[in-house]
Enzyme design. Structure first.
Site, PDB file in Angstrom:
ATOM      1  N   LYS A   1       0.795  -1.204   0.000  1.00 29.61           N
ATOM      2  CA  LYS A   1       0.000   0.000   0.000  1.00 29.61           C
ATOM      3  C   LYS A   1       0.834   1.264   0.000  1.00 29.61           C
ATOM      4  O   LYS A   1       0.353   2.348  -0.330  1.00 29.61           O
ATOM      5  CB  LYS A   1      -0.866   0.015   1.286  1.00 29.61           C
ATOM      6  CG  LYS A   1      -1.826  -1.109   1.429  1.00 29.61           C
ATOM      7  CD  LYS A   1      -2.514  -0.973   2.807  1.00 29.61           C
ATOM      8  CE  LYS A   1      -2.962  -2.308   3.291  1.00 29.61           C
ATOM      9  NZ  LYS A   1      -3.443  -2.238   4.691  1.00 29.61           N
TER      10      LYS A   1
ATOM     11  N   ASP B   1      14.434  -0.478   1.799  1.00 26.05           N
ATOM     12  CA  ASP B   1      15.175  -0.734   3.041  1.00 26.05           C
ATOM     13  C   ASP B   1      16.234  -1.782   2.725  1.00 26.05           C
ATOM     14  O   ASP B   1      17.326  -1.448   2.276  1.00 26.05           O
ATOM     15  CB  ASP B   1      14.163  -1.167   4.109  1.00 26.05           C
ATOM     16  CG  ASP B   1      14.761  -1.230   5.501  1.00 26.05           C
ATOM     17  OD1 ASP B   1      15.996  -1.192   5.637  1.00 26.05           O
ATOM     18  OD2 ASP B   1      13.994  -1.326   6.475  1.00 26.05           O
TER      19      ASP B   1
ATOM     20  N   PHE C   1      13.220   4.864  11.432  1.00 25.57           N
ATOM     21  CA  PHE C   1      11.903   4.403  11.016  1.00 25.57           C
ATOM     22  C   PHE C   1      11.016   5.613  10.751  1.00 25.57           C
ATOM     23  O   PHE C   1      10.794   6.443  11.629  1.00 25.57           O
ATOM     24  CB  PHE C   1      11.261   3.482  12.056  1.00 25.57           C
ATOM     25  CG  PHE C   1      10.094   2.741  11.478  1.00 25.57           C
ATOM     26  CD1 PHE C   1      10.286   1.594  10.726  1.00 25.57           C
ATOM     27  CD2 PHE C   1       8.803   3.219  11.648  1.00 25.57           C
ATOM     28  CE1 PHE C   1       9.212   0.921  10.157  1.00 25.57           C
ATOM     29  CE2 PHE C   1       7.718   2.556  11.080  1.00 25.57           C
ATOM     30  CZ  PHE C   1       7.934   1.408  10.329  1.00 25.57           C
TER      31      PHE C   1
HETATM   32  P1  IMP Z   1      12.675  -4.086   2.164  1.00 28.64           P
HETATM   33  O1  IMP Z   1      12.150  -5.282   1.457  1.00 28.64           O
HETATM   34  O2  IMP Z   1      13.546  -4.435   3.355  1.00 28.64           O
HETATM   35  O3  IMP Z   1      13.371  -3.091   1.238  1.00 28.64           O
HETATM   36  O4  IMP Z   1      11.427  -3.368   2.850  1.00 28.64           O
HETATM   37  C1  IMP Z   1      10.684  -2.433   2.185  1.00 28.64           C
HETATM   38  C2  IMP Z   1       9.331  -2.263   2.840  1.00 28.64           C
HETATM   39  O5  IMP Z   1       9.440  -2.204   4.277  1.00 28.64           O
HETATM   40  C3  IMP Z   1       8.753  -0.941   2.415  1.00 28.64           C
HETATM   41  O6  IMP Z   1       7.965  -1.070   1.247  1.00 28.64           O
HETATM   42  C4  IMP Z   1       7.960  -0.537   3.620  1.00 28.64           C
HETATM   43  O7  IMP Z   1       6.652  -1.075   3.556  1.00 28.64           O
HETATM   44  C5  IMP Z   1       8.681  -1.142   4.799  1.00 28.64           C
HETATM   45  N1  IMP Z   1       9.595  -0.168   5.442  1.00 28.64           N
HETATM   46  C6  IMP Z   1      10.944  -0.154   5.417  1.00 28.64           C
HETATM   47  N2  IMP Z   1      11.443   0.887   6.103  1.00 28.64           N
HETATM   48  C7  IMP Z   1      10.372   1.567   6.576  1.00 28.64           C
HETATM   49  C8  IMP Z   1      10.238   2.774   7.365  1.00 28.64           C
HETATM   50  O8  IMP Z   1      11.193   3.459   7.773  1.00 28.64           O
HETATM   51  N3  IMP Z   1       8.957   3.156   7.655  1.00 28.64           N
HETATM   52  C9  IMP Z   1       7.857   2.473   7.216  1.00 28.64           C
HETATM   53  N4  IMP Z   1       7.954   1.349   6.474  1.00 28.64           N
HETATM   54  C10 IMP Z   1       9.200   0.897   6.162  1.00 28.64           C
END
Ligand code: IMP
Ligand code: MG
Length: 179
Positions: free
Chosen positions: A48, A108, A157
């Protein structure tokens, strides 16, 4: 004055104000417009988190385009990313032969993104690029780094402008870290 949207929490730091975001989104729109001189462009939002960013971004892209969304879900219990995803909602739009711009809220570890890209690549798009509102630049081994990045995010975060904490705070018009 306390922000009534924050459920009693307090902002530690506003990382990006609504004005800063709007300015950067306009720049991204210009970059994206000039990067796609021809062909069909499909802007594909990863739900989302991307819903607000995408809705602002497409209004700054000055060429024909179509919009669709996808919802990815990690296999496993969700607390530790397994690195595998399946599509819970799959775009109805045909991807073959089109320029696909995948829009993500924040990168992330990049695991979500890279798994989704593998799924999309198999559908033979003409090109496939990523536009991320925020990139934490944590992963050094991203197979598909984003071509378009709104901001290089701090390693905190963040919530707001689509980003949630337990489904709250997506509707903040700014991006902030909370106390
Ligand atoms: P990744 O697969 O580790 O890159 O995670 C990405 C997903 O984690 C993003 O699409 C977000 O939904 C969530 N996410 C990562 N960091 C944050 C943050 O600082 N705040 C809110 N959601 C986050
Ligand atoms: Mg999320």
């Amino acid at each position: 004055m306390a922000d009534p949207r924050l459920e009693g929490r307090a902002v530690k730091r506003i990382a990006y104000s609504a004005e800063q975001i709007a300015e950067r989104v306009r720049e991204l729109g210009r970059d994206i417009t000039s990067a796609y001189p021809d062909g069909d462009l499909l802007v594909l939002g990863l739900l989302k988190g991307s819903f607000i960013f995408l809705s602002d971004l497409v209004r700054c892209i000055n060429r024909p385009l179509a919009v669709d969304f996808l919802v990815a879900s990690s296999y496993g219990n969700g607390t530790v990313s397994s690195g595998l995803v399946h599509l819970v909602y799959d775009p109805e739009t045909e991807l073959e032969g089109k320029h696909i711009l995948l829009v993500e809220d924040i990168v992330d570890s990049g695991r979500t993104l890279n798994s989704v890209i593998d799924v999309l690549r198999a559908r033979k798009p003409r090109s496939l690029e990523i536009c991320a509102m925020l990139d934490k630049h944590i992963s050094t081994h991203l197979e598909y780094p984003p071509k378009f990045i709104g901001f290089d995010a701090p390693h905190e975060f963040l919530v707001g402008y689509g980003l949630d904490h337990a489904e709250s705070f997506r509707h903040l018009p700014y991006i902030a870290s909370l106390q």
